[in-house]
Design a protein around this motif. Structure first.
Motif, PDB file in Angstrom:
ATOM      1  N   TYR A   1      58.369  42.810  43.201  1.00  0.00           N
ATOM      2  CA  TYR A   1      57.454  42.089  43.744  1.00  0.00           C
ATOM      3  C   TYR A   1      56.501  43.070  43.767  1.00  0.00           C
ATOM      4  O   TYR A   1      56.367  44.497  44.334  1.00  0.00           O
TER       5      TYR A   1
ATOM      6  N   ASP B   1      50.655  28.866  47.768  1.00  0.00           N
ATOM      7  CA  ASP B   1      50.345  29.079  46.343  1.00  0.00           C
ATOM      8  C   ASP B   1      48.698  29.317  46.134  1.00  0.00           C
ATOM      9  O   ASP B   1      48.666  30.126  45.224  1.00  0.00           O
TER      10      ASP B   1
ATOM     11  N   SER C   1      45.409  38.478  49.602  1.00  0.00           N
ATOM     12  CA  SER C   1      45.996  37.784  48.486  1.00  0.00           C
ATOM     13  C   SER C   1      45.720  36.314  48.523  1.00  0.00           C
ATOM     14  O   SER C   1      45.696  35.730  49.684  1.00  0.00           O
TER      15      SER C   1
ATOM     16  N   SER D   1      47.982  34.171  46.825  1.00  0.00           N
ATOM     17  CA  SER D   1      49.208  33.558  46.877  1.00  0.00           C
ATOM     18  C   SER D   1      50.072  34.373  47.262  1.00  0.00           C
ATOM     19  O   SER D   1      50.167  35.709  46.935  1.00  0.00           O
ATOM     20  N   PHE D   2      51.001  34.019  48.270  1.00  0.00           N
ATOM     21  CA  PHE D   2      52.170  34.829  48.984  1.00  0.00           C
ATOM     22  C   PHE D   2      53.062  34.097  49.627  1.00  0.00           C
ATOM     23  O   PHE D   2      52.952  33.120  49.835  1.00  0.00           O
TER      24      PHE D   2
ATOM     25  N   ASP E   1      53.690  39.468  47.655  1.00  0.00           N
ATOM     26  CA  ASP E   1      52.700  38.853  46.956  1.00  0.00           C
ATOM     27  C   ASP E   1      52.560  39.229  45.503  1.00  0.00           C
ATOM     28  O   ASP E   1      53.254  40.658  45.179  1.00  0.00           O
ATOM     29  N   ASN E   2      52.130  38.938  44.464  1.00  0.00           N
ATOM     30  CA  ASN E   2      51.904  39.629  43.003  1.00  0.00           C
ATOM     31  C   ASN E   2      50.497  39.375  42.758  1.00  0.00           C
ATOM     32  O   ASN E   2      50.181  38.777  41.739  1.00  0.00           O
ATOM     33  N   LYS E   3      49.702  40.295  43.426  1.00  0.00           N
ATOM     34  CA  LYS E   3      48.341  40.066  43.384  1.00  0.00           C
ATOM     35  C   LYS E   3      47.685  40.352  42.002  1.00  0.00           C
ATOM     36  O   LYS E   3      46.857  39.800  41.673  1.00  0.00           O
TER      37      LYS E   3
ATOM     38  N   LYS F   1      49.054  38.054  39.293  1.00  0.00           N
ATOM     39  CA  LYS F   1      49.033  36.834  39.501  1.00  0.00           C
ATOM     40  C   LYS F   1      50.394  35.902  39.142  1.00  0.00           C
ATOM     41  O   LYS F   1      50.344  34.725  38.974  1.00  0.00           O
TER      42      LYS F   1
END
Length: 194
Positions: free
Chosen positions: A13, A67, A90, A92-93, A111-113, A116
Motif C-alpha cells: 500500500y 472509491d 487522496s 480513493s482510500f 491509499d494508493n495515491k 491509483k
C-alpha cells in the motif's frame, strides 16, 4: 509502526496513516508511511465533523471504503485547514477504526495515491485484520500494565506488613503483659476481699 511497515513495505500500500486518540478529543499521527517530508510530530486532528469521513469512521466505529471522495456529500470531506494535510489528500482510500473494548482508540488510513491502484473488499479485510491485531496488542499492553500495578501494590502491602511486624510483636507482648497485670490485680483484690 510494525503494522504500518507491513502494510506499506510488504503488502505494497503506497501510503499508510495511523492516527491514535488523545483522550477522545484529538487524533494524532503516529505513522504517515509513504508521505515523504511530512513531520508527524505535533500533527493532529480534532475529533469533530470538520475531519469528515475520518470523524465518521472514528465515532461510528465503522470501516469506510471510499472509491472517489468527490462523489460523496460534503460532510465526508475534510474542512480547512485539515484538507491541506498531505497524508490525507487522496481521492480513493480505506479508513478502518482501531477498537478496544467497544471504544475507538485510533484509525488506519491507506491509499494508493500515486499508482491509483483500486482498493477493494479484500483490501478492507486486510486492513481490518491489521486493526484487530493492533487492538489485541493494545489490550495485552493494558493487561500487562494492570498486572504491573497490582504487583507493585502487593509489594507495597507486604513491605508495610514486614516493616510493621516488629511493632505488632511489641504490641502483642505489651498486651500480654497488661493482661497478666490485670490478672495479678484481680487476684490481689480477690485475696484482699477474703
Amino acid at each position: 509502526i510494525l503494522c504500518a511497515e507491513g502494510l506499506h513495505e510488504v503488502l505494497g500500500y503506497e501510503r499508510v496513516n495511523i492516527l491514535m486518540s488523545e483522550d477522545g478529543k484529538r487524533l494524532r499521527f503516529v505513522v504517515a508511511a509513504g508521505t515523504d517530508g511530512f513531520d508527524i510530530a505535533g500533527a493532529s486532528l480534532p475529533v469533530d465533523p470538520s475531519i469528515g469521513v475520518i470523524y465518521k469512521c472514528f465515532t461510528e466505529k465503522k470501516v469506510y471504503l471510499i472509491d472517489d471522495i468527490s462523489s460523496y456529500p460534503a460532510d465526508y470531506h475534510l474542512q480547512p485547514p485539515h484538507n491541506n494535510l498531505e497524508p490525507l489528500r487522496s481521492r480513493s482510500f480505506i479508513l478502518c477504526p482501531i477498537v478496544v473494548k467497544g471504544q475507538a482508540i485510533g484509525a488506519f488510513g491507506i491509499d494508493n495515491k500515486s499508482s491509483k491502484r483500486a482498493l477493494n473488499d479484500s483490501d478492507v479485510d486486510t486492513i481490518m485484520l491489521f486493526a484487530d491485531q493492533v487492538a489485541s496488542a493494545v489490550t495485552r499492553i493494558n493487561l500487562l500494565a494492570s498486572i504491573d500495578t497490582l504487583i507493585s501494590e502487593m509489594e507495597n502491602s507486604f513491605a508495610f506488613l514486614l516493616g510493621s511486624r516488629e511493632q505488632f510483636s511489641r504490641n502483642v507482648m505489651t498486651l500480654r503483659e497488661n493482661v497478666d497485670s490485670v490478672a495479678d490485680g484481680t487476684a490481689i483484690i480477690a485475696s484482699a476481699s477474703e
